[in-house]
Structures are given as C-alpha cells and as structure tokens.
Enzyme design. Structure first.
Site, PDB file in Angstrom:
ATOM      1  N   LYS A 208       0.984  -1.045   0.218  1.00 38.78           N
ATOM      2  CA  LYS A 208      -0.227  -0.092  -0.099  1.00 38.78           C
ATOM      3  C   LYS A 208       0.936   1.283  -0.035  1.00 38.78           C
ATOM      4  CE  LYS A 208      -3.622   2.514   2.622  1.00 38.78           C
ATOM      5  NZ  LYS A 208      -4.794   2.216   3.533  1.00 38.78           N
ATOM      6  N   GLU A 246       7.731  -6.295   1.304  1.00 35.84           N
ATOM      7  CA  GLU A 246       6.299  -6.480   2.077  1.00 35.84           C
ATOM      8  C   GLU A 246       5.404  -7.543   1.752  1.00 35.84           C
ATOM      9  OE1 GLU A 246       5.122  -4.692   4.327  1.00 35.84           O
ATOM     10  OE2 GLU A 246       5.942  -2.590   4.127  1.00 35.84           O
ATOM     11  N   LYS A 261      -2.116  -1.553  -4.002  1.00 35.77           N
ATOM     12  CA  LYS A 261      -3.089  -0.335  -3.768  1.00 35.77           C
ATOM     13  C   LYS A 261      -2.067   0.987  -4.135  1.00 35.77           C
ATOM     14  CE  LYS A 261      -5.935   2.233  -0.729  1.00 35.77           C
ATOM     15  NZ  LYS A 261      -6.577   2.131   0.510  1.00 35.77           N
TER      16      LYS A 261
HETATM   17  C1  PBG Z   1      -7.452   3.251   5.507  1.00 33.50           C
HETATM   18  C2  PBG Z   1      -7.702   3.180   3.882  1.00 33.50           C
HETATM   19  C3  PBG Z   1      -7.443   4.225   3.116  1.00 33.50           C
HETATM   20  C4  PBG Z   1      -8.108   3.785   1.748  1.00 33.50           C
HETATM   21  C5  PBG Z   1      -8.431   2.392   2.078  1.00 33.50           C
HETATM   22  N1  PBG Z   1      -8.244   2.270   3.190  1.00 33.50           N
HETATM   23  C6  PBG Z   1      -7.192   5.727   3.044  1.00 33.50           C
HETATM   24  C7  PBG Z   1      -5.483   6.102   3.385  1.00 33.50           C
HETATM   25  O1  PBG Z   1      -4.859   5.180   3.637  1.00 33.50           O
HETATM   26  O2  PBG Z   1      -5.548   7.043   3.565  1.00 33.50           O
HETATM   27  C8  PBG Z   1      -7.936   4.455   0.439  1.00 33.50           C
HETATM   28  C9  PBG Z   1      -9.076   4.051  -0.551  1.00 33.50           C
HETATM   29  C10 PBG Z   1      -9.399   4.906  -1.394  1.00 33.50           C
HETATM   30  O3  PBG Z   1      -8.572   5.899  -1.918  1.00 33.50           O
HETATM   31  O4  PBG Z   1     -10.000   4.444  -2.459  1.00 33.50           O
HETATM   32  N2  PBG Z   1      -6.319   3.315   5.735  1.00 33.50           N
END
Ligand code: PBG
Length: 336
Positions: A208, A246, A261
């Site tokens: 992520k 990771e 992501k």
């Molecule tokens: C929570 C989370 C986020 C997203 C999914 N889970 C936001 C972040 O990490 O700031 C983002 C999903 C999206 O932008 O559609 N940590």
C-alpha cells in the site's frame, strides 16, 4: 532477381510480410476468439461507506455516484451488488465519535460491527469484507496509536487484532488490514486462530503506497491526518523491491490474499506480485482513480464505459485476480 530477407517478391517489388498479426484482428468474432484476458463480474468487490443514523444518503462531492449511506440504505446497496453478481462488498465505517485510540474500530457496538451483523442477517450470497484500520476512528486521523507525533507500531498491533476479532464475531467473511504496521498479519492471524476463527481469510493490503490518489476517500471517510502524513508507514511510490519485501513478509505471516494499492500507476507491482505469490492478487482501483475517470467523462473528454473497461482489462492482464473498484455496479451492468 531481387533478394528479400523475408516475404515474397511481387511484380511491384513491394515487400510482403510473411507474418501478419492483423490477420487475427480482421473482424469482431476472431478478435473475441483470441482475447487473452477477461473481466468477470465475479472478480469485483464494491466498497461502501457507512455512516450513523437513518435515511442518510449523501453524495461524496469528489466521487459522483458514491455515497455515505446509513445502514438502511447500505443494505439496499449491498443487495444491488449481490443482484448484479458482484462477489463482495468492502465496508468502511464513519463513526460519529472519534478518540485518540480509535475505540470505535473494535467496539462491539461499533458502526461496522452493527452493520456486518445486519448485512449477514439480511443479505445472503455475497461476501462481506471489512477494512481493518484506525484512521476513520481516531481524532488525529492516523492509522495507529500516536505518541509524541510518532505512530507506534507494536502498540497498534494489539488494536488491529482486537478489531479483527470483533469483525469476525460480527460475521465478516474476509478481514482486510490496511494500516501498514509491521507484523500485523502475524498478529491478526494469531488472534483470529486463538478465537477459533481458523477459517477466516485475511486479505492484506500488502503493498500500500502513500498516494495522492486517496484524496477523495479521505473526504468521504473524513480520515485526513490532522498532522503530518502517512509516509512513515505507507510505502514510497518510487519503490518496487520494497513491495516484494512487504508481500513476502505477508505471505510468510499467513496472508491469504495479497493486495496492491493503488492500481493503475502500480501495474508493474501487480505483475511482480503475481510472479512471486502462490496466492490470489487483489488490486484496489482507488478513489482518485475513480474520480479522474468520472471528471473526464462528465466533460465529454473520454468515454466512461470504454475507459473503465480498458483499465479493468489492463489490471487483469497485469495479473490481478480480484478488483476492488467503485465502478463495480456499472461494470456489472456493462458486462451483461
Ligand atoms: C484506510 C484506507 C484508505 C483507503 C483504504 N483504506 C485511506 C488511506 O490510507 O489514507 C483508500 C481507498 C481509496 O482511496 O479509495 N487506511
């Protein structure tokens, strides 16, 4: 006679290619026949934002077509997803009250816990996936416990494990930790197993990245960090070997599904993940990616359906098994 490296010399002396890829592009039937990758409605998971209250349906201004929904409307939305053949919904809770340790994330009567119980009771045959993170529940908006401006890793693990157990007890089908603390998959797995949830899969947000593409989500979930940013736990977009690290750690710690992501700017990471992982790969087509397509298509600059389907096909080609996307209901319609 003139000699050609390949091809047949013609009267006109034009070089004729022996192999012509265009032969298999000549008509729609032949093109469909040789298609290498396919998007299926079963590949899709649809994210839903749930707020407290009743009869609430607020459109998120930067995400046209996506709403903050109270549970009554959320149930309708889950039903729609199930009717269209989508495999799962991914739930995000937006509580009325936040505190410094994100109590609402693991509380038995928290918004997600209540929602999961209601959805599991009322809608059959769709997977309920829950996001495990603290940022929607903390007043500072960070994904873990904060001390002197630092997000503490090991102290946060305990909260994540508690949250996972509470989601499991409410009936979640898959839990999806998105916090990026080190060691979270092992600690969540251990906690689930100790509570007899051996069979509950973990879908880990393994790679992520710290991304500008999350902007609209943070508006939607009211989870913008109140100080600093998430760069001390989310990954630097420049790194790919680190993503492999990771992912390898999460595989070792017992993740059942690996996620990358955001999606579009990280298709190389998806392709690499596919090579090293013996487990399914998910890609999260995030809020900013959705908003860009929406904005351009509202302006008539691109064709929404064709653009979305091209992105989805690209994700499949890169090696994605499961696609989490706000376009899910539209895609289901287009696939019919
Ligand atoms: C929570 C989370 C986020 C997203 C999914 N889970 C936001 C972040 O990490 O700031 C983002 C999903 C999206 O932008 O559609 N940590």
């Amino acid at each position: 006679m003139k000699k050609f490296v390949f091809g047949t010399p013609m009267k006109s002396e034009i070089l004729r290619p022996i192999f012509r890829p265009r032969r298999l592009r000549n008509n729609k039937i032949i093109r469909e026949m040789i298609r290498e990758n396919h998007v299926r409605v079963q590949d899709l998971i649809y994210p839903i934002f749930i707020v407290e209250g009743n009869n609430v349906k607020e459109e998120i201004s930067s995400m046209p077509g996506i709403y903050r929904l109270s549970l009554d409307h959320a149930l309708e939305e889950v039903n729609k997803a199930k009717e269209s053949g989508i495999s799962g919904v991914l739930l995000f809770g937006i509580p009325n009250e936040k505190d410094s340790v994100g109590t609402g994330a693991y509380h038995d009567e928290g918004i997600i816990q209540r929602s999961v119980r209601a959805i599991k009771k009322q809608v059959k045959d769709i997977l309920v996936v829950t996001d495990i993170c603290n940022c929607e529940y903390t007043d500072h908006g960070h994904c873990g416990i904060v001390h002197n401006g630092n997000v503490l890793n090991d102290e946060t693990l305990e909260l994540l494990a508690k949250t996972a157990i509470s989601h499991a007890q409410a009936g979640a089908d898959i839990v999806a930790p998105s916090d990026m603390m080190d060691g979270r998959i092992a600690s969540i797995r251990q906690a689930l197993d100790q509570n007899n949830f051996y069979d509950l899969p973990i879908m880990s947000y393994s790679a992520k990245y710290s991304s500008a593409f999350y902007g609209p989500f943070r508006e939607a979930a009211q989870s913008t960090p109140q100080f600093g940013d998430r760069k001390s736990y989310q990954m630097d977009s420049a790194n790919s070997r680190e993503a492999i690290l990771e992912i390898s750690l999460d595989l070792d710690e017992g993740a059942d599904i690996i996620m990358v992501k955001p999606a579009m700017a990280y298709m190389d990471i998806i392709a690499k993940a596919k090579e090293i992982s013996d487990r399914p790969i998910a890609a999260y087509n995030v809020s900013g990616e959705y908003s860009m397509v929406k904005a351009a298509s509202f302006n008539g600059w691109i064709d929404e359906e064709k653009t979305v389907m091209e992105i989805m096909t690209g994700l499949k080609r890169a090696g994605t098994d499961i696609i989490i996307t706000y376009h899910a209901l539209d895609i289901a319609k287009w696939l019919k």
